[in-house]
Design a protein around this motif. Structure first.
Motif, PDB file in Angstrom:
ATOM      1  N   ALA A  92      -6.031 -30.359  36.277  1.00 57.95           N
ATOM      2  CA  ALA A  92      -6.246 -30.180  34.842  1.00 57.95           C
ATOM      3  C   ALA A  92      -5.031 -30.724  34.100  1.00 57.95           C
ATOM      4  N   ILE A  93      -5.293 -31.200  32.897  1.00 57.69           N
ATOM      5  CA  ILE A  93      -4.218 -31.653  32.016  1.00 57.69           C
ATOM      6  C   ILE A  93      -3.896 -30.509  31.066  1.00 57.69           C
ATOM      7  N   GLY A  94      -2.622 -30.191  30.943  1.00 60.08           N
ATOM      8  CA  GLY A  94      -2.187 -29.078  30.109  1.00 60.08           C
ATOM      9  C   GLY A  94      -2.092 -29.425  28.640  1.00 60.08           C
ATOM     10  N   ARG A  95      -3.157 -29.896  28.076  1.00 58.63           N
ATOM     11  CA  ARG A  95      -3.243 -30.201  26.639  1.00 58.63           C
ATOM     12  C   ARG A  95      -4.540 -29.620  26.114  1.00 58.63           C
ATOM     13  N   PRO A  96      -4.514 -28.422  25.603  1.00 61.54           N
ATOM     14  CA  PRO A  96      -3.391 -27.493  25.471  1.00 61.54           C
ATOM     15  C   PRO A  96      -3.048 -26.856  26.823  1.00 61.54           C
ATOM     16  N   PRO A  97      -1.879 -26.225  26.905  1.00 60.42           N
ATOM     17  CA  PRO A  97      -1.438 -25.643  28.180  1.00 60.42           C
ATOM     18  C   PRO A  97      -2.477 -24.709  28.821  1.00 60.42           C
ATOM     19  N   GLU A  98      -3.241 -23.998  28.021  1.00 61.07           N
ATOM     20  CA  GLU A  98      -4.224 -23.041  28.560  1.00 61.07           C
ATOM     21  C   GLU A  98      -5.319 -23.724  29.375  1.00 61.07           C
ATOM     22  N   ASN A  99      -5.480 -25.027  29.237  1.00 60.55           N
ATOM     23  CA  ASN A  99      -6.477 -25.759  30.038  1.00 60.55           C
ATOM     24  C   ASN A  99      -6.288 -25.543  31.526  1.00 60.55           C
ATOM     25  N   VAL A 100      -5.041 -25.368  31.958  1.00 68.45           N
ATOM     26  CA  VAL A 100      -4.765 -25.264  33.391  1.00 68.45           C
ATOM     27  C   VAL A 100      -5.227 -23.939  33.984  1.00 68.45           C
ATOM     28  N   LEU A 101      -5.459 -22.943  33.141  1.00 64.04           N
ATOM     29  CA  LEU A 101      -5.877 -21.634  33.646  1.00 64.04           C
ATOM     30  C   LEU A 101      -7.230 -21.710  34.351  1.00 64.04           C
ATOM     31  N   GLN A 126       5.692 -26.028  27.985  1.00 66.44           N
ATOM     32  CA  GLN A 126       4.842 -24.861  27.707  1.00 66.44           C
ATOM     33  C   GLN A 126       3.914 -24.563  28.874  1.00 66.44           C
ATOM     34  N   THR A 127       3.386 -25.600  29.506  1.00 66.82           N
ATOM     35  CA  THR A 127       2.490 -25.406  30.646  1.00 66.82           C
ATOM     36  C   THR A 127       3.250 -24.814  31.818  1.00 66.82           C
TER      37      THR A 127
END
Length: 115
Positions: free
Chosen positions: A103-112, A16-17
């Motif tokens: 960033a860790i993509g948990r949830p994927p939106e964290n990486v934004l 997802q990320t």
């Protein structure tokens, strides 16, 4: 912009990320860390960018955590990092590196937040 993702294709959050990045027109360098684990130096750098200690980045529910003896609270930072290099399944995923941050993509939106 150079973007890397430490990716496990079998992990839904990791997929997802990666899809989230690609949907924004970003084609990251994909590192399948189970096949190509980060070195001790790379993992140190990732931890520094994340602002985390090694145990915070570990998947403690994996069987390898106990079988490798990494549940021993007396282990120092370097022993824990070496344990993750030797047992990359223990590294939380996915990790995205961009703009000198991670960033860790948990949830994927964290990486934004780091793009």
């Amino acid at each position: 912009m150079s973007v890397k993702i430490y990716h496990n294709p079998r992990c839904s959050k990791s997929r997802q990320t990666l899809e989230l990045l690609q949907a924004r027109g970003i084609e990251p360098e994909v590192i399948e860390y189970l096949k190509t684990p980060p070195s001790v130096a790379e993992l140190n750098n990732i931890l520094e960018k994340l602002g985390m200690e090694p145990r915070e980045l570990m998947r403690k529910k994996e069987a390898e955590y106990k079988t490798a003896g990494l549940d021993d609270e007396s282990l120092d930072r370097q022993a824990l990092i070496s344990g993750m290099v030797d047992n990359p399944i223990l590294i939380e995923r996915p990790i995205v590196i961009a703009n000198g941050k991670a960033a860790i993509g948990r949830p994927p939106e964290n990486v934004l937040d780091i793009l």
